[in-house]
Design an enzyme around this catalytic site. Structure first.
Site, PDB file in Angstrom:
ATOM      1  N   ASN A 135      39.864  31.851  50.115  1.00  0.00           N
ATOM      2  CA  ASN A 135      39.893  31.337  48.731  1.00  0.00           C
ATOM      3  C   ASN A 135      41.082  31.841  47.909  1.00  0.00           C
ATOM      4  OD1 ASN A 135      38.775  33.890  48.612  1.00  0.00           O
ATOM      5  ND2 ASN A 135      37.344  33.391  46.977  1.00  0.00           N
ATOM      6  N   ALA A 217      27.324  38.779  54.536  1.00  0.00           N
ATOM      7  CA  ALA A 217      26.816  38.765  55.919  1.00  0.00           C
ATOM      8  C   ALA A 217      27.881  39.302  56.885  1.00  0.00           C
ATOM      9  CB  ALA A 217      26.422  37.343  56.308  1.00  0.00           C
ATOM     10  N   GLU A 236      34.749  44.031  49.806  1.00  0.00           N
ATOM     11  CA  GLU A 236      34.623  43.233  48.583  1.00  0.00           C
ATOM     12  C   GLU A 236      33.864  41.984  48.999  1.00  0.00           C
ATOM     13  OE1 GLU A 236      34.822  40.636  46.216  1.00  0.00           O
ATOM     14  OE2 GLU A 236      37.012  40.477  46.329  1.00  0.00           O
ATOM     15  N   CYS A 270      34.689  34.692  44.256  1.00  0.00           N
ATOM     16  CA  CYS A 270      33.496  35.548  44.302  1.00  0.00           C
ATOM     17  C   CYS A 270      33.095  36.042  42.910  1.00  0.00           C
ATOM     18  CB  CYS A 270      33.708  36.711  45.258  1.00  0.00           C
ATOM     19  SG  CYS A 270      35.260  37.525  44.966  1.00  0.00           S
ATOM     20  N   GLU A 445      39.689  47.766  44.218  1.00  0.00           N
ATOM     21  CA  GLU A 445      41.044  47.328  44.549  1.00  0.00           C
ATOM     22  C   GLU A 445      41.859  47.145  43.269  1.00  0.00           C
ATOM     23  OE1 GLU A 445      40.385  43.843  47.075  1.00  0.00           O
ATOM     24  OE2 GLU A 445      40.594  45.185  48.769  1.00  0.00           O
TER      25      GLU A 445
END
Ligand code: ADP
Length: 465
Positions: A135, A217, A236, A270, A445
């Site tokens: 992404n 996952a 992350e 996210c 980060e």
């Protein structure tokens, strides 16, 4: 693209055999100047060199920003304007860490023993395996690699199978910047090899650190790999961001924030708002204005076309997920205010969708959407909104709109997330710490904290004084 020699690069690096070869070179210690890059920051010349190389890499990204943005749009479908924004954001991590490289400090500690002093040294952790998502094909790499190289580590990057070209373009520019061969390595692979390659990267004894951005996952699988040889990890992972609008909010500000936090990258980030919680008194006005803003300013189409704000979703699986969440919500009583189905253009396009009368048992509230779907739940009391927001296993970003200072403090402290936007829908910046709590991950980060993820703290007890 041709100026970056992408074709040559991909044909050179593709295939598992090549990946094995690269790993063997890493294992055999063929990373040039490994020892030099591993020496800690007490050699000012080397430190300055690292800083300058990162700066040169940044300069080259800026010089090639148009090509780099086109690569992102071509491989991910992201509208070109957003891709251009990503390239600037991505390059800024290299610039930021070129500066942070020179601020790796230790400590001197006095204890109750008169004849001893404690020294704290910061040393690079070693080779870092870096696994990134599709992404943000460029920024998710530089956010990690900038910090790793500033700390003195070398990296092996496995980009997402849908978006390998940005990672390879960065390799070409790293080369041009004079970053020694073997310091920034890229191992692209297909989806069916990701498991195998990931396992090698995350279990190899030479690798000391795993940094991953992706789904919770997959993060859990990598944590298992890391456990065997007790590697350092940064994770992350997924989010389920709440976006709360209290009665005291400025409704226009809240709508603008909702648009920015929900529809960037067609909802595929996210930190995208996943659950809209709106207080009864402001609810109807918010929903009406949000729907108007969506109809007025969102345009679905080809990312290269002028005016497009919403590209396609990354693949058919992603479209199916949004479709399933909408159908589930409607079956359980939600109302479609706007959108609600696949876009007439076909392919992986989906209509920007707003749902009201949403309840907590719907899939769109319990699982991350990663698509252009905004579900709205109505609530009465502040405690109720905070309880719904915190009823999640993950906690990455959270947003709320309020003009009440006491409420702002209370809610900012109570939300179980790593990042809070107060009257703001866009929160990421290179200077601020990015990361989550609960099952959204480990570590931070960017910012002054990001470099710590790639540094070991060594205590030296200096006696006999
Ligand atoms: P998504 O489902 O959105 O693609 P993932 O978390 O599966 O998110 O993917 C993020 C990154 O993790 C990608 O680079 C992908 O190739 C990689 N990946 C996926 N599964 C594994 C695995 N079992 N081991 C190592 N890497 C993996």
């Amino acid at each position: 693209m041709s100026s970056l020699g992408l074709k040559r690069l991909t044909s050179k690096i593709e295939g598992f055999q090549q990946q094995q070869f690269l790993l063997k070179t890493v294992r055999a210690g063929l990373i040039p100047d490994l020892s030099t890059w591993f020496i800690d920051g007490c050699f000012p010349v080397l430190l300055q060199e690292r800083s300058l190389l990162l700066r040169k890499w940044y300069d080259l990204m800026i010089q090639n920003k148009d090509d780099l943005a086109k690569i992102i749009t071509a491989e991910s479908g992201k509208p070109l304007k957003e891709a251009q924004g990503e390239i600037l954001y991505s390059a800024l991590f290299l610039e930021w860490f070129s500066e942070e490289a020179r601020r790796i400090y230790g400590d001197i500690i006095y204890t109750s023993a008169k004849d001893k002093r404690g020294l704290v040294l910061k040393q690079p952790v070693g080779v870092a395996a870096i696994i990134t998502p599709w992404n943000f094909p460029s920024a998710m790499i530089t956010r990690k690699v900038g910090a790793a190289l500033a700390a003195g580590c070398t990296v092996v990057v496995k980009p997402a199978e849908d978006t390998p070209y940005s990672a390879l373009a960065l390799a070409q520019l790293a080369n041009q910047a004079g970053i020694p061969a073997g310091v920034y390595n890229v191992i692209p692979c297909s989806r069916n090899k990701a498991k195998e390659v990931g396992e090698v990267l995350c279990t190899d004894p030479l690798v000391s650190k795993i940094s991953f951005t992706g789904s919770t996952a997959t993060g859990k699988i990598l944590l298992h790999h890391a456990a065997n040889s007790v590697k350092r990890v940064s994770m992350e992972l997924g989010g389920l961001a709440p976006f709360i609008v209290f009665d005291s909010a400025n409704v226009d500000q809240a709508v603008a924030g909702a648009m920015a936090s929900k529809f960037r990258n067609a909802g595929q980030t996210c930190v995208c708002s996943n659950r809209f919680l709106v207080q009864r008194g402001i609810h109807d006005s918010f929903v009406t204005k949000f729907a108007e803003a969506m109809k007025k300013s969102l345009r679905v189409g080809n990312g290269f076309e002028e005016g497009t704000t919403q590209g396609p979703l990354i693949n058919e699986k992603a479209v199916e997920k949004v479709e399933k969440q909408v159908n589930d919500a409607v079956a359980k009583g939600a109302t479609v205010v706007t959108g609600g189905k696949r876009h007439q253009s076909g392919g992986n396009f989906f209509e920007p969708t707003l749902l009201s009368n949403v309840t907590r048992d719907m899939l769109c509230i319990t699982e991350e959407t990663f698509g252009p779907l905004a579900p709205v739940i109505k609530f009465d009391k502040e405690e109720e909104a905070v309880a719904i927001a915190n009823a999640a296993e993950v906690g990455l970003a959270g947003y709320f709109y309020s003009q009440d200072p006491a409420q702002i403090w209370r809610v900012a402290e109570q939300l179980e997330v790593g990042m809070v936007g107060v009257n703001e829908g866009l929160i990421s910046s290179v200077e601020c710490p990015f990361g989550g709590v609960k099952q959204s991950g480990l570590g931070r980060e960017g910012s002054k904290y990001g470099i710590d993820e790639y540094l070991e703290v060594k205590y030296v007890c200096y006696g006999g004084l």
